[in-house]
Design a protein around this motif. Sequence first.
Motif, PDB file in Angstrom:
ATOM      1  N   GLY A 139      34.489  38.897  22.199  1.00 24.48           N
ATOM      2  CA  GLY A 139      34.064  37.898  21.220  1.00 24.48           C
ATOM      3  C   GLY A 139      33.574  36.600  21.819  1.00 24.48           C
ATOM      4  N   GLY A 140      32.979  36.669  22.990  1.00 20.90           N
ATOM      5  CA  GLY A 140      32.460  35.465  23.634  1.00 20.90           C
ATOM      6  C   GLY A 140      33.394  34.858  24.662  1.00 20.90           C
ATOM      7  N   LEU A 141      34.635  35.319  24.739  1.00 19.18           N
ATOM      8  CA  LEU A 141      35.573  34.807  25.741  1.00 19.18           C
ATOM      9  C   LEU A 141      35.097  35.202  27.140  1.00 19.18           C
ATOM     10  CD1 LEU A 141      38.425  33.490  26.268  1.00 19.18           C
ATOM     11  CD2 LEU A 141      39.318  35.832  26.272  1.00 19.18           C
ATOM     12  N   LYS A 142      35.096  34.263  28.064  1.00 20.99           N
ATOM     13  CA  LYS A 142      34.663  34.520  29.436  1.00 20.99           C
ATOM     14  C   LYS A 142      35.868  34.570  30.372  1.00 20.99           C
ATOM     15  CE  LYS A 142      30.324  34.607  28.361  1.00 20.99           C
ATOM     16  NZ  LYS A 142      29.592  35.908  28.365  1.00 20.99           N
ATOM     17  N   ILE A 143      35.770  35.440  31.364  1.00 26.52           N
ATOM     18  CA  ILE A 143      36.827  35.580  32.368  1.00 26.52           C
ATOM     19  C   ILE A 143      36.341  34.937  33.659  1.00 26.52           C
ATOM     20  CG2 ILE A 143      38.213  37.199  33.711  1.00 26.52           C
ATOM     21  CD1 ILE A 143      37.820  39.240  31.470  1.00 26.52           C
ATOM     22  N   PRO A 144      36.981  33.871  34.151  1.00 30.89           N
ATOM     23  CA  PRO A 144      36.587  33.306  35.445  1.00 30.89           C
ATOM     24  C   PRO A 144      36.681  34.377  36.531  1.00 30.89           C
ATOM     25  CG  PRO A 144      38.154  31.873  34.315  1.00 30.89           C
ATOM     26  CD  PRO A 144      38.115  33.159  33.548  1.00 30.89           C
ATOM     27  N   ASN A 145      35.647  34.514  37.329  1.00 34.15           N
ATOM     28  CA  ASN A 145      35.586  35.641  38.265  1.00 34.15           C
ATOM     29  C   ASN A 145      34.862  35.197  39.531  1.00 34.15           C
ATOM     30  OD1 ASN A 145      35.098  38.092  39.631  1.00 34.15           O
ATOM     31  ND2 ASN A 145      34.920  39.223  37.712  1.00 34.15           N
ATOM     32  N   LYS A 146      35.562  35.257  40.663  1.00 39.02           N
ATOM     33  CA  LYS A 146      34.992  34.846  41.939  1.00 39.02           C
ATOM     34  C   LYS A 146      34.478  36.018  42.771  1.00 39.02           C
ATOM     35  CE  LYS A 146      37.903  30.701  42.445  1.00 39.02           C
ATOM     36  NZ  LYS A 146      38.893  29.999  43.319  1.00 39.02           N
ATOM     37  N   THR A 147      34.497  37.232  42.230  1.00 41.84           N
ATOM     38  CA  THR A 147      34.211  38.410  43.045  1.00 41.84           C
ATOM     39  C   THR A 147      32.800  38.954  42.904  1.00 41.84           C
ATOM     40  OG1 THR A 147      34.873  40.076  41.404  1.00 41.84           O
ATOM     41  CG2 THR A 147      36.615  39.066  42.719  1.00 41.84           C
ATOM     42  N   GLY A 148      32.122  38.622  41.826  1.00 42.99           N
ATOM     43  CA  GLY A 148      30.804  39.192  41.604  1.00 42.99           C
ATOM     44  C   GLY A 148      30.839  40.587  41.013  1.00 42.99           C
ATOM     45  N   LYS A 149      32.020  41.134  40.736  1.00 43.95           N
ATOM     46  CA  LYS A 149      32.157  42.454  40.138  1.00 43.95           C
ATOM     47  C   LYS A 149      32.848  42.313  38.789  1.00 43.95           C
ATOM     48  CE  LYS A 149      34.037  47.097  40.970  1.00 43.95           C
ATOM     49  NZ  LYS A 149      34.901  47.939  41.821  1.00 43.95           N
ATOM     50  N   SER A 150      32.252  42.890  37.753  1.00 48.51           N
ATOM     51  CA  SER A 150      32.789  42.740  36.406  1.00 48.51           C
ATOM     52  C   SER A 150      34.093  43.514  36.234  1.00 48.51           C
ATOM     53  CB  SER A 150      31.776  43.242  35.373  1.00 48.51           C
ATOM     54  OG  SER A 150      30.589  42.493  35.427  1.00 48.51           O
ATOM     55  N   VAL A 151      34.964  42.978  35.395  1.00 47.50           N
ATOM     56  CA  VAL A 151      36.192  43.664  34.999  1.00 47.50           C
ATOM     57  C   VAL A 151      35.863  44.633  33.872  1.00 47.50           C
ATOM     58  CG1 VAL A 151      38.521  43.390  34.056  1.00 47.50           C
ATOM     59  CG2 VAL A 151      37.605  41.678  35.637  1.00 47.50           C
ATOM     60  N   THR A 152      36.429  45.835  33.928  1.00 46.11           N
ATOM     61  CA  THR A 152      36.226  46.840  32.891  1.00 46.11           C
ATOM     62  C   THR A 152      37.534  47.134  32.163  1.00 46.11           C
ATOM     63  OG1 THR A 152      36.740  48.743  34.290  1.00 46.11           O
ATOM     64  CG2 THR A 152      34.469  47.899  34.380  1.00 46.11           C
ATOM     65  N   MET A 153      37.422  47.832  31.029  1.00 49.84           N
ATOM     66  CA  MET A 153      38.629  48.277  30.333  1.00 49.84           C
ATOM     67  C   MET A 153      39.445  49.202  31.234  1.00 49.84           C
ATOM     68  SD  MET A 153      40.628  48.255  27.692  1.00 49.84           S
ATOM     69  CE  MET A 153      39.789  47.742  26.176  1.00 49.84           C
ATOM     70  N   TYR A 154      38.778  50.029  32.003  1.00 50.52           N
ATOM     71  CA  TYR A 154      39.476  50.916  32.937  1.00 50.52           C
ATOM     72  C   TYR A 154      40.311  50.117  33.933  1.00 50.52           C
ATOM     73  CZ  TYR A 154      40.073  54.626  36.461  1.00 50.52           C
ATOM     74  OH  TYR A 154      40.592  55.538  37.358  1.00 50.52           O
ATOM     75  N   ASP A 155      39.768  49.018  34.445  1.00 48.34           N
ATOM     76  CA  ASP A 155      40.521  48.162  35.364  1.00 48.34           C
ATOM     77  C   ASP A 155      41.759  47.589  34.683  1.00 48.34           C
ATOM     78  OD1 ASP A 155      38.557  48.474  37.391  1.00 48.34           O
ATOM     79  OD2 ASP A 155      37.382  46.837  36.537  1.00 48.34           O
ATOM     80  N   LEU A 156      41.585  47.125  33.444  1.00 48.55           N
ATOM     81  CA  LEU A 156      42.712  46.533  32.727  1.00 48.55           C
ATOM     82  C   LEU A 156      43.824  47.561  32.528  1.00 48.55           C
ATOM     83  CD1 LEU A 156      40.861  44.523  29.910  1.00 48.55           C
ATOM     84  CD2 LEU A 156      41.618  43.680  32.146  1.00 48.55           C
ATOM     85  N   LEU A 157      43.458  48.770  32.140  1.00 47.52           N
ATOM     86  CA  LEU A 157      44.458  49.779  31.778  1.00 47.52           C
ATOM     87  C   LEU A 157      45.092  50.451  32.985  1.00 47.52           C
ATOM     88  CD1 LEU A 157      42.704  51.490  28.727  1.00 47.52           C
ATOM     89  CD2 LEU A 157      44.327  49.584  28.730  1.00 47.52           C
ATOM     90  N   THR A 158      44.484  50.303  34.162  1.00 44.76           N
ATOM     91  CA  THR A 158      45.071  50.876  35.383  1.00 44.76           C
ATOM     92  C   THR A 158      45.707  49.800  36.263  1.00 44.76           C
ATOM     93  OG1 THR A 158      42.920  50.775  36.496  1.00 44.76           O
ATOM     94  CG2 THR A 158      43.518  52.857  35.428  1.00 44.76           C
ATOM     95  N   TYR A 159      45.899  48.603  35.736  1.00 46.06           N
ATOM     96  CA  TYR A 159      46.584  47.513  36.433  1.00 46.06           C
ATOM     97  C   TYR A 159      45.824  47.079  37.691  1.00 46.06           C
ATOM     98  CZ  TYR A 159      50.538  49.334  33.633  1.00 46.06           C
ATOM     99  OH  TYR A 159      51.348  49.791  32.615  1.00 46.06           O
ATOM    100  N   THR A 160      44.500  47.073  37.620  1.00 43.92           N
ATOM    101  CA  THR A 160      43.716  46.721  38.811  1.00 43.92           C
ATOM    102  C   THR A 160      42.618  45.689  38.544  1.00 43.92           C
ATOM    103  OG1 THR A 160      42.206  48.603  38.443  1.00 43.92           O
ATOM    104  CG2 THR A 160      44.116  48.987  39.870  1.00 43.92           C
ATOM    105  N   PRO A 161      42.765  44.740  37.594  1.00 46.06           N
ATOM    106  CA  PRO A 161      41.659  43.805  37.337  1.00 46.06           C
ATOM    107  C   PRO A 161      41.493  42.720  38.395  1.00 46.06           C
ATOM    108  CG  PRO A 161      43.490  43.284  35.905  1.00 46.06           C
ATOM    109  CD  PRO A 161      43.848  44.576  36.602  1.00 46.06           C
ATOM    110  N   GLY A 162      42.520  42.471  39.226  1.00 44.36           N
ATOM    111  CA  GLY A 162      42.373  41.521  40.322  1.00 44.36           C
ATOM    112  C   GLY A 162      42.640  40.071  39.981  1.00 44.36           C
ATOM    113  N   PHE A 163      43.450  39.804  38.963  1.00 45.84           N
ATOM    114  CA  PHE A 163      43.740  38.420  38.587  1.00 45.84           C
ATOM    115  C   PHE A 163      44.605  37.715  39.637  1.00 45.84           C
ATOM    116  CE2 PHE A 163      42.933  39.893  34.136  1.00 45.84           C
ATOM    117  CZ  PHE A 163      41.895  39.005  33.869  1.00 45.84           C
ATOM    118  N   GLU A 164      44.318  36.437  39.846  1.00 47.69           N
ATOM    119  CA  GLU A 164      45.102  35.629  40.783  1.00 47.69           C
ATOM    120  C   GLU A 164      46.518  35.433  40.271  1.00 47.69           C
ATOM    121  OE1 GLU A 164      44.804  31.368  43.182  1.00 47.69           O
ATOM    122  OE2 GLU A 164      43.667  31.640  41.331  1.00 47.69           O
ATOM    123  N   LEU A 165      46.668  35.140  38.991  1.00 50.90           N
ATOM    124  CA  LEU A 165      47.981  34.875  38.383  1.00 50.90           C
ATOM    125  C   LEU A 165      48.152  35.808  37.185  1.00 50.90           C
ATOM    126  CD1 LEU A 165      47.892  30.966  38.478  1.00 50.90           C
ATOM    127  CD2 LEU A 165      49.066  32.486  40.079  1.00 50.90           C
TER     128      LEU A 165
END
Length: 666
Positions: A139-165
Amino acid sequence: MKKTLQNLSMTVFLLSTTLVVACTQPFGAMGANQTTSKAASSTKGPMDAKEIEAFADPLFAKKMKEYNVAGSSFVVVRDGKVIVNKGYGFADKEKKIPVDKDTVFQIASVSKTFTALAAMQQVDAGKIDLHGNIEEYLGGLKIPNKTGKSVTMYDLLTYTPGFELPDETTFTGPQYIGQDISMDEFLPKHMPTVIRPPGEVYTYDNTGFLLAGYAVEKASGIPFAQYMDEKVFKPLGMASTSVRFKPELLERMAAHYDLNGEPRPLEGHAPTDGPQGSILSTAEDMVKYMIMQLQNGKFDGKEIVSQKSMELMHSYQAFAEKDIPITTVGFENYFPEYANGQHVVLKGGNMPGHSSLMVLIPEQKTGFFMSYNNDSMISVDIYKEFMDHYFPETEKKAEPVYLPLSEADAQKYFGLYQNTRAYWTRTSITYENGSLVLEGEATGKQKLRMIRPLLFVDEVGEKVAFKEDKNGTIKYFYYTAMNGLSLVAHSQKMEMKKTYSDVPNTSSYKTHINNLSAFSIMGAKSGSKFDPTGSMTQGEFADALIKAEGHYVMAGSEDGLRQQLAAGIPNLNPSAPITRQVAAAMIQNLKQLEPVATTKVKMLDKADAWAADAITILVSQGIVDPDTKVNADGSFNFRAKDLLKRQEASALLDLAFGYYSLPIKH
């Protein structure tokens, strides 16, 4: 889901058509000398209610006493049927209310499997691309991302999105019970940054599942709690399950207790709808959910989710290495050695005073679930006993053949590592006599033998799997040891600062300074200069101390830590220079060490009364800067009222909160 180490638990953890329903008598009415059943292990799995009860009744009696658990539910399903659904002990021991099939528990992070199911429903419907940029569904929410690679639903559900905190969004407390905080309101204020390429490594992640639930809400156009009611709970007949607190569920909710058996308050969530952990449920409802899971997404003639999606939920997607699977879509695989060669997926959850574990063995069409009212590790013991009894290991594993490791080949593993979730969990890797040496505060020193390059085993049989980047440089390791919190995430190798222009190689402080720099606790004062003999303000030291202690990464904890470090110290002023005695008192306030009985120390100079004990305790533990010499008789001069130098601060913080502290005897 917790705010501090004291609250953080690893419990998982991170477990005929006639419905057998019974509630045992409270333990006070059971034989005091009952012990775990000695019945022969079954190789056919749980089949008969009476046999299961003969196994489980004495096991729960023993383990609940051992772990000080007041009450627990326990359900077993097999081949689409409920075999046993029992309650043990008290839902409320003060009111003598027993646990039964309708007792409500907070199932906490077991909720993540429901969120994964909802997300896969939206994937099945074509409303979410599992491998597309998740921002398209926020819905327009942006995720700060320093990697240049987009986060996917698959990343979220497999515990691998790469968040700092990953726990920046984990807010729990009694104050949230009566509030209604939407994800729309909450998420823009508490969005962590992606700093590791999505999909690269495992980090137990609450934020990821919060975002997954938010995507379900936005993609479906239905508020998350309503969506779960309409699309998951009602089709499964889960009438006593909800994302939100409801009066009729609160009336049946088990009381909450701490590890000492003392009552503790019910805690709610922010945001109110917590896809990462806010679901309430009962044993009666959870059997329906497990049966659906074990029937490939079907229940009572209805398809809740596609078989293809269920296969993703039941097959491992993220691995530490090929023999160490970690996560599926939604589920995990802690304690793989307890599976006895079976394909097991599980999910545990903890809220203060309530814990749950769901264990599924898809190929055996078998599962069990338990909820109980404290934060102990009883569920892990029950899981192990269950597997040993019903699915014992049939083949003895061959002892691995260990490969030799030269010091030259070992070099690439050397360094300091920090857990990517639990920042206070730090590890050193060195080399000694043909083995790597792993050292951490929780595990102590462990010699690692090489099974093959990148895969090692410690002295008690726990595996350590290293991971290289594309250039062949070691970047992470994953450690299966239960002792400590290495299980909850990969640990990342820290980049060492080679030198500061004003810190000579001969400095006895150089290693401490470099260690703190690697962990981003203290760095250059200006340019390439550390300013080792410069002073610090009380505020600067407090900031470094909070980073060194590490729990600031848990949402809502930093304010409490700052209050704790200041306790009992008069006239604190963030702008004033800090003395050595103030620094020692602040460290001890957070570290809460006991003096080492076998180490007698005596301070020769004078310190203020509020600081004297802290100083002697730290010195007895070996937490002293190189310029503080402890004489053979234990006497020392601490220079308590001198200003603290930056290099002295680096030594004290490194020794107190680095990868180990000596001797750390509580």
